[in-house]
Write a protein that holds these residues in place. Structure first.
Motif, PDB file in Angstrom:
ATOM      1  N   PHE A 162       0.832  -1.206   0.000  1.00  0.00           N
ATOM      2  CA  PHE A 162       0.000   0.000   0.000  1.00  0.00           C
ATOM      3  C   PHE A 162       0.862   1.249   0.000  1.00  0.00           C
ATOM      4  O   PHE A 162       1.900   1.305   0.668  1.00  0.00           O
ATOM      5  CB  PHE A 162      -0.896  -0.009   1.243  1.00  0.00           C
ATOM      6  CG  PHE A 162      -1.903   1.106   1.297  1.00  0.00           C
ATOM      7  CD1 PHE A 162      -3.073   1.038   0.562  1.00  0.00           C
ATOM      8  CD2 PHE A 162      -1.681   2.224   2.096  1.00  0.00           C
ATOM      9  CE1 PHE A 162      -4.015   2.054   0.615  1.00  0.00           C
ATOM     10  CE2 PHE A 162      -2.617   3.246   2.159  1.00  0.00           C
ATOM     11  CZ  PHE A 162      -3.789   3.164   1.415  1.00  0.00           C
ATOM     12  N   ILE A 163       0.433   2.243  -0.786  1.00  0.00           N
ATOM     13  CA  ILE A 163       1.051   3.564  -0.784  1.00  0.00           C
ATOM     14  C   ILE A 163      -0.062   4.589  -0.563  1.00  0.00           C
ATOM     15  O   ILE A 163      -0.993   4.672  -1.373  1.00  0.00           O
ATOM     16  CB  ILE A 163       1.778   3.859  -2.107  1.00  0.00           C
ATOM     17  CG1 ILE A 163       2.937   2.884  -2.304  1.00  0.00           C
ATOM     18  CG2 ILE A 163       2.291   5.303  -2.131  1.00  0.00           C
ATOM     19  CD1 ILE A 163       3.657   3.051  -3.634  1.00  0.00           C
ATOM     20  N   PRO A 164      -0.009   5.369   0.517  1.00  0.00           N
ATOM     21  CA  PRO A 164      -1.060   6.380   0.734  1.00  0.00           C
ATOM     22  C   PRO A 164      -0.965   7.488  -0.300  1.00  0.00           C
ATOM     23  O   PRO A 164       0.123   7.897  -0.715  1.00  0.00           O
ATOM     24  CB  PRO A 164      -0.763   6.901   2.145  1.00  0.00           C
ATOM     25  CG  PRO A 164       0.684   6.594   2.368  1.00  0.00           C
ATOM     26  CD  PRO A 164       0.972   5.343   1.598  1.00  0.00           C
ATOM     27  N   GLY A 165      -2.115   7.979  -0.728  1.00  0.00           N
ATOM     28  CA  GLY A 165      -2.139   9.034  -1.722  1.00  0.00           C
ATOM     29  C   GLY A 165      -1.729  10.377  -1.159  1.00  0.00           C
ATOM     30  O   GLY A 165      -1.893  10.646   0.036  1.00  0.00           O
ATOM     31  N   SER A 166      -1.229  11.222  -2.029  1.00  0.00           N
ATOM     32  CA  SER A 166      -0.823  12.561  -1.604  1.00  0.00           C
ATOM     33  C   SER A 166      -2.006  13.501  -1.471  1.00  0.00           C
ATOM     34  O   SER A 166      -1.932  14.502  -0.748  1.00  0.00           O
ATOM     35  CB  SER A 166       0.186  13.144  -2.605  1.00  0.00           C
ATOM     36  OG  SER A 166      -0.410  13.295  -3.888  1.00  0.00           O
ATOM     37  N   GLU A 216      -7.739   9.798  -0.099  1.00  0.00           N
ATOM     38  CA  GLU A 216      -7.788   8.493   0.550  1.00  0.00           C
ATOM     39  C   GLU A 216      -8.524   7.465  -0.303  1.00  0.00           C
ATOM     40  O   GLU A 216      -8.557   6.285   0.046  1.00  0.00           O
ATOM     41  CB  GLU A 216      -8.456   8.607   1.919  1.00  0.00           C
ATOM     42  CG  GLU A 216      -7.656   9.420   2.928  1.00  0.00           C
ATOM     43  CD  GLU A 216      -8.301   9.453   4.287  1.00  0.00           C
ATOM     44  OE1 GLU A 216      -9.447   8.963   4.411  1.00  0.00           O
ATOM     45  OE2 GLU A 216      -7.658   9.968   5.227  1.00  0.00           O
ATOM     46  N   ILE A 223      -8.959   4.866  -3.319  1.00  0.00           N
ATOM     47  CA  ILE A 223      -7.947   3.853  -3.628  1.00  0.00           C
ATOM     48  C   ILE A 223      -8.062   3.349  -5.060  1.00  0.00           C
ATOM     49  O   ILE A 223      -9.156   3.063  -5.553  1.00  0.00           O
ATOM     50  CB  ILE A 223      -8.090   2.659  -2.653  1.00  0.00           C
ATOM     51  CG1 ILE A 223      -7.940   3.130  -1.203  1.00  0.00           C
ATOM     52  CG2 ILE A 223      -7.055   1.580  -2.964  1.00  0.00           C
ATOM     53  CD1 ILE A 223      -8.389   2.078  -0.197  1.00  0.00           C
ATOM     54  N   ARG A 260       5.051   9.454  -5.740  1.00  0.00           N
ATOM     55  CA  ARG A 260       3.851   9.227  -4.934  1.00  0.00           C
ATOM     56  C   ARG A 260       2.594   9.587  -5.715  1.00  0.00           C
ATOM     57  O   ARG A 260       2.490  10.681  -6.277  1.00  0.00           O
ATOM     58  CB  ARG A 260       3.913  10.054  -3.652  1.00  0.00           C
ATOM     59  CG  ARG A 260       2.797   9.723  -2.662  1.00  0.00           C
ATOM     60  CD  ARG A 260       2.956  10.519  -1.391  1.00  0.00           C
ATOM     61  NE  ARG A 260       1.867  10.240  -0.459  1.00  0.00           N
ATOM     62  CZ  ARG A 260       1.694  10.873   0.698  1.00  0.00           C
ATOM     63  NH1 ARG A 260       2.561  11.812   1.062  1.00  0.00           N
ATOM     64  NH2 ARG A 260       0.668  10.573   1.474  1.00  0.00           N
ATOM     65  N   HIS A 315      -3.969   9.483  -5.699  1.00  0.00           N
ATOM     66  CA  HIS A 315      -4.842   8.547  -4.995  1.00  0.00           C
ATOM     67  C   HIS A 315      -3.983   7.551  -4.222  1.00  0.00           C
ATOM     68  O   HIS A 315      -2.839   7.282  -4.599  1.00  0.00           O
ATOM     69  CB  HIS A 315      -5.716   7.768  -5.980  1.00  0.00           C
ATOM     70  CG  HIS A 315      -6.750   8.594  -6.666  1.00  0.00           C
ATOM     71  ND1 HIS A 315      -6.462   9.426  -7.739  1.00  0.00           N
ATOM     72  CD2 HIS A 315      -8.087   8.723  -6.445  1.00  0.00           C
ATOM     73  CE1 HIS A 315      -7.572  10.019  -8.138  1.00  0.00           C
ATOM     74  NE2 HIS A 315      -8.571   9.615  -7.385  1.00  0.00           N
ATOM     75  N   SER A 316      -4.532   7.009  -3.174  1.00  0.00           N
ATOM     76  CA  SER A 316      -3.862   5.877  -2.537  1.00  0.00           C
ATOM     77  C   SER A 316      -3.852   4.712  -3.517  1.00  0.00           C
ATOM     78  O   SER A 316      -4.775   4.569  -4.333  1.00  0.00           O
ATOM     79  CB  SER A 316      -4.589   5.479  -1.247  1.00  0.00           C
ATOM     80  OG  SER A 316      -4.537   6.532  -0.302  1.00  0.00           O
ATOM     81  N   ASP A 323      -4.935   8.616 -12.439  1.00  0.00           N
ATOM     82  CA  ASP A 323      -4.676   9.038 -11.061  1.00  0.00           C
ATOM     83  C   ASP A 323      -4.811  10.553 -10.920  1.00  0.00           C
ATOM     84  O   ASP A 323      -5.188  11.050  -9.861  1.00  0.00           O
ATOM     85  CB  ASP A 323      -3.264   8.597 -10.652  1.00  0.00           C
ATOM     86  CG  ASP A 323      -2.869   9.073  -9.267  1.00  0.00           C
ATOM     87  OD1 ASP A 323      -3.679   8.912  -8.337  1.00  0.00           O
ATOM     88  OD2 ASP A 323      -1.751   9.628  -9.125  1.00  0.00           O
TER      89      ASP A 323
END
Length: 304
Positions: free
Chosen positions: A98-102, A105, A107, A149, A152-153, A297
């Motif tokens: 998982f990579i959190p979005g800038s 939240e 996905i 990054r 979106h997550s 994205d």
């Protein structure tokens, strides 16, 4: 399988002849598909020794990239009963990062199955195109987004037991670590490493047409040629809407794009080997998919 020296020579040649700006590590991508489809992994049947080696390989990559996960040790274990032989499979495993979005939240789930059909007697079904190609692409995209990054997550998932009825995808959706409403797009890759006509299909825009204009803009004039279809009932084309793991997201009303090629002569044959992929096509296909994901994205998918 070709020996390692020949693999590295092939990788060097491919890298030396690529003319476009790379978003992915082409050499690593080809090394990954070569390993996942090697005889050592014996076709990656779920819970086989080779399947467990594939699981550990992908997990180690996610961990080396420093990716987080909502599952302990990046592993979502699940049990299922094979509908064909009635056998209970315990502790099959999806590998999840998982990579959190800038900025959001919401996905985007990027995924591919890593299992194949294993071996029958002395015959090994290596599954290079189906679907070491997609699993290696998931790792390549995860690597890219650790350095870039996303807005979106993003969740990156290598799914188990697709060949036994999309079992890994069913387990992921039924035990998703967030409300499913947070997922705004599912990207599935299943067979993306070869096509004699230099064509890659993007399936799903019949159901979710708002995705198509962005994809057309990104793919215009690109190689491979991006085609749409295989998702419209009564079109005369085989309908792939429920053909792979993306089906489980679609059945829950979540937009999807499934990238894949039409079946070739080596589909589900012991000849689906690393030697028979088309490296130029494969690398270009993953680059195109990366550009499409980037473009999507950067749109507000949650408002669609």
């Amino acid at each position: 399988m070709m020996n390692l020296l020949r693999i590295f020579v092939l990788i060097f040649c491919i890298e030396s002849n690529l003319s476009f700006g790379q978003k992915i590590d082409a050499g690593q991508l080809l090394e990954d598909i070569a390993y996942l489809s090697s005889d050592e992994l014996e076709g990656r049947k779920p819970l086989s020794e080779g399947g467990l080696k594939a699981m550990d390989y992908i997990k180690a990559r996610f961990q080396a990239l420093g990716l987080s996960s909502q599952y302990p040790d990046h592993t979502q274990y699940f049990d299922f009963r094979n509908r064909r032989d009635g056998k209970l499979y315990e502790n099959a495993a999806n590998i999840v990062a998982f990579i959190p979005g800038s900025q959001s939240e919401k996905i985007i789930v990027v995924m591919a199955h890593y299992d194949h059909i294993g071996r029958q007697g002395e015959k090994i079904f290596n599954g290079a195109d189906d679907n070491a190609s997609g699993a290696a692409a998931v790792m390549a995209l995860a690597s890219y987004y650790t350095k870039n990054r996303p807005q979106h997550s993003m969740m990156f998932v290598a799914l188990d037991a697709e060949e036994m009825g999309h079992q890994g995808a069913k387990a992921l959706v039924s035990d998703f670590p967030f409300p499913l409403q947070q997922v705004v797009l599912n990207i599935n890759m299943d067979m993306i490493s070869r096509n004699d006509d230099n064509q890659l299909y993007a399936v799903g825009t019949y159901h979710y047409p708002f995705l198509k204009p962005t994809m057309q803009k990104v793919s215009e004039g690109r190689s491979p040629e991006l085609l749409f279809g295989h998702d419209q009932p009564d079109s005369g084309m085989q309908d792939w809407t429920l053909a792979s793991d993306h089906s489980q997201f679609h059945l829950n009303g979540i937009p999807f794009i499934y990238f894949g090629v039409e079946d070739h002569e080596d589909y589900h044959q012991e000849t689906d080997t690393f030697e028979n992929i088309q490296p130029d096509f494969y690398v270009a296909a993953v680059e195109l998919i990366a550009d499409i994901i980037n473009a999507l994205d950067q749109t507000n998918l949650s408002e669609k």
